[in-house]
Design a protein around this motif. Structure first.
Motif, PDB file in Angstrom:
ATOM      1  N   VAL A 133       0.847  -1.196   0.000  1.00  0.00           N
ATOM      2  CA  VAL A 133       0.000   0.000   0.000  1.00  0.00           C
ATOM      3  C   VAL A 133       0.884   1.248   0.000  1.00  0.00           C
ATOM      4  O   VAL A 133       0.580   2.237  -0.680  1.00  0.00           O
ATOM      5  CB  VAL A 133      -0.954   0.003   1.211  1.00  0.00           C
ATOM      6  CG1 VAL A 133      -1.688   1.334   1.333  1.00  0.00           C
ATOM      7  CG2 VAL A 133      -1.957  -1.140   1.087  1.00  0.00           C
ATOM      8  N   ASN A 134       1.974   1.219   0.744  1.00  0.00           N
ATOM      9  CA  ASN A 134       2.913   2.343   0.744  1.00  0.00           C
ATOM     10  C   ASN A 134       3.628   2.470  -0.591  1.00  0.00           C
ATOM     11  O   ASN A 134       3.856   3.574  -1.093  1.00  0.00           O
ATOM     12  CB  ASN A 134       3.958   2.175   1.847  1.00  0.00           C
ATOM     13  CG  ASN A 134       3.416   2.459   3.221  1.00  0.00           C
ATOM     14  OD1 ASN A 134       2.664   1.648   3.755  1.00  0.00           O
ATOM     15  ND2 ASN A 134       3.776   3.585   3.809  1.00  0.00           N
ATOM     16  N   GLY A 135       4.054   1.326  -1.146  1.00  0.00           N
ATOM     17  CA  GLY A 135       4.806   1.338  -2.394  1.00  0.00           C
ATOM     18  C   GLY A 135       5.705   0.129  -2.489  1.00  0.00           C
ATOM     19  O   GLY A 135       5.696  -0.745  -1.626  1.00  0.00           O
ATOM     20  N   GLU A 136       6.511   0.087  -3.522  1.00  0.00           N
ATOM     21  CA  GLU A 136       7.356  -1.072  -3.793  1.00  0.00           C
ATOM     22  C   GLU A 136       8.772  -0.918  -3.267  1.00  0.00           C
ATOM     23  O   GLU A 136       9.470  -1.916  -3.082  1.00  0.00           O
ATOM     24  CB  GLU A 136       7.420  -1.330  -5.307  1.00  0.00           C
ATOM     25  CG  GLU A 136       6.101  -1.766  -5.918  1.00  0.00           C
ATOM     26  CD  GLU A 136       5.660  -3.143  -5.455  1.00  0.00           C
ATOM     27  OE1 GLU A 136       6.535  -3.971  -5.095  1.00  0.00           O
ATOM     28  OE2 GLU A 136       4.442  -3.390  -5.445  1.00  0.00           O
ATOM     29  N   SER A 137       9.223   0.310  -3.029  1.00  0.00           N
ATOM     30  CA  SER A 137      10.622   0.483  -2.628  1.00  0.00           C
ATOM     31  C   SER A 137      10.830   1.843  -1.985  1.00  0.00           C
ATOM     32  O   SER A 137      10.007   2.760  -2.131  1.00  0.00           O
ATOM     33  CB  SER A 137      11.547   0.340  -3.845  1.00  0.00           C
ATOM     34  OG  SER A 137      11.291   1.372  -4.794  1.00  0.00           O
ATOM     35  N   THR A 138      11.921   1.937  -1.260  1.00  0.00           N
ATOM     36  CA  THR A 138      12.383   3.210  -0.705  1.00  0.00           C
ATOM     37  C   THR A 138      13.837   3.407  -1.138  1.00  0.00           C
ATOM     38  O   THR A 138      14.473   2.494  -1.658  1.00  0.00           O
ATOM     39  CB  THR A 138      12.329   3.208   0.833  1.00  0.00           C
ATOM     40  OG1 THR A 138      13.247   2.209   1.330  1.00  0.00           O
ATOM     41  CG2 THR A 138      10.934   2.906   1.352  1.00  0.00           C
ATOM     42  N   SER A 139      14.363   4.598  -0.889  1.00  0.00           N
ATOM     43  CA  SER A 139      15.806   4.775  -1.052  1.00  0.00           C
ATOM     44  C   SER A 139      16.486   4.121   0.147  1.00  0.00           C
ATOM     45  O   SER A 139      15.840   3.803   1.152  1.00  0.00           O
ATOM     46  CB  SER A 139      16.170   6.258  -1.125  1.00  0.00           C
ATOM     47  OG  SER A 139      16.031   6.855   0.155  1.00  0.00           O
ATOM     48  N   ILE A 140      17.776   3.938   0.062  1.00  0.00           N
ATOM     49  CA  ILE A 140      18.489   3.249   1.141  1.00  0.00           C
ATOM     50  C   ILE A 140      18.473   4.050   2.436  1.00  0.00           C
ATOM     51  O   ILE A 140      18.609   3.488   3.526  1.00  0.00           O
ATOM     52  CB  ILE A 140      19.943   2.939   0.712  1.00  0.00           C
ATOM     53  CG1 ILE A 140      20.569   1.907   1.659  1.00  0.00           C
ATOM     54  CG2 ILE A 140      20.775   4.218   0.618  1.00  0.00           C
ATOM     55  CD1 ILE A 140      21.862   1.317   1.141  1.00  0.00           C
TER      56      ILE A 140
END
Length: 322
Positions: free
Chosen positions: A121-128
């Motif tokens: 729901v938040n998304g598929e990825s974040t930055s490190i």
């Protein structure tokens, strides 16, 4: 006074652990609505028959006397479907089916509805260097994530009417004894002892041991500050894929050489063979911040990442002997 809890998805990976946990308390009655009522569950579980989960499901018999619903059943990722066809199938179960259950639960006098959603729901990825929080604007990108997000939004609208309290829990990748899918595949790679090209993956990912999810759900059963809130859940320790594999190798008692192949090369090779989605999970970052859980609920994961990996590896090794 005994508390009656209805658990959907009781035969799934998380559901089995939820049922086992709730059944361990003499003060709790567990109800498990199943399609196949011949499935073996603990003797003290009340099994009811649900032929399907959709907008027409009749939950009244299952909900009789229930205090809390823990809704873990869902339609998960299905390969090789047309996008338009896929989203409608997901909505039928994950949105319409969920709302039908929640509305009938409210009519039956159920106090609280705990919805097991997804970090998608938040998304598929974040930055490190970044992490998702429970306050972020949702950005789902696939049919499953979109359906989970739509269900969350409609549940919260229902909660605003005062008909029922809603708690949303979004786990990251759940692992533990008997885990399947990609995590199980990773264990199979590692146990073979062959060299693997993951020696220099400097990403950062959050994981969650299944019993930590169960503990948070248990906390949210009657915690007054959990009502109508969203919580992310993890082991509260982030690792790179390389670090994860090294810890698993240690838990498995296996020696495998992790060769330092550049991530860009791994990504290119994965795309060429149509495994880009798997590569994203192995090579990309996805971190969550669970400070809200500590602040509102006083909750910390009772098991560390190492605890969970050791138990998971031990179960995997034992299952290979059978």
């Amino acid at each position: 006074m005994q508390k009656k809890i209805l658990v959907t998805g009781a035969t799934g990976f998380l559901g089995r652990f939820l049922v086992e946990h709730f059944c361990s308390s003499p003060d709790t009655i567990v109800v498990a609505p199943l399609r196949n009522i011949d499935v073996k569950l603990p003797d003290n579980v009340t099994v009811t028959h649900i032929p399907d989960i959709n907008n027409n499901t009749d939950w009244r018999k299952s909900l009789s006397g229930v205090h809390v619903v823990v809704h873990a059943a869902a339609r998960v990722h299905v390969m090789d479907e047309e996008p338009l066809q896929s989203i409608e199938k997901f909505r039928k179960i994950n949105v319409q089916g969920t709302l039908r259950l929640a509305r009938e639960a409210a009519e039956a006098g159920v106090k609280r509805f705990i919805y097991i959603s997804s970090i998608k729901v938040n998304g598929e990825s974040t930055s490190i260097n970044d992490a998702f929080t429970a306050y972020d604007t949702p950005h789902p990108s696939d049919a499953y994530g979109i359906s989970k997000c739509e269900a969350e939004q409609q549940l919260m609208q229902l909660a605003q009417t005062g008909a029922i309290e809603v708690v949303v829990i979004r786990p990251v990748l759940i692992y533990g004894p008997g885990v399947g899918a990609n995590f199980h595949q990773m264990l199979q790679w590692l146990i073979k002892g062959i060299p693997l090209p993951f020696g220099s993956v400097n990403n950062s990912r959050s994981l969650v041991f299944v019993k930590n999810v169960v503990d948070l759900v248990s906390t949210c059963i009657d915690h007054p500050r959990a009502a109508n809130e969203v919580f992310l859940v993890s082991d509260d320790e982030d690792v790179s894929t390389t670090q994860l594999m090294r810890r698993l190798l240690n838990s498995l008692g296996t020696k495998t050489r992790l060769i330092p192949v550049p991530v860009k090369m791994l990504t290119l090779l994965a795309d060429l063979v149509g495994r880009g989605t798997v590569a994203q999970r192995l090579l990309g970052s996805l971190k969550v911040d669970i400070q809200k859980n500590r602040r509102l609920l006083g909750w910390r994961p009772p098991y560390t990442l190492n605890d969970g990996l050791q138990v998971t590896a031990a179960h995997f090794l034992e299952s290979r002997k059978k």
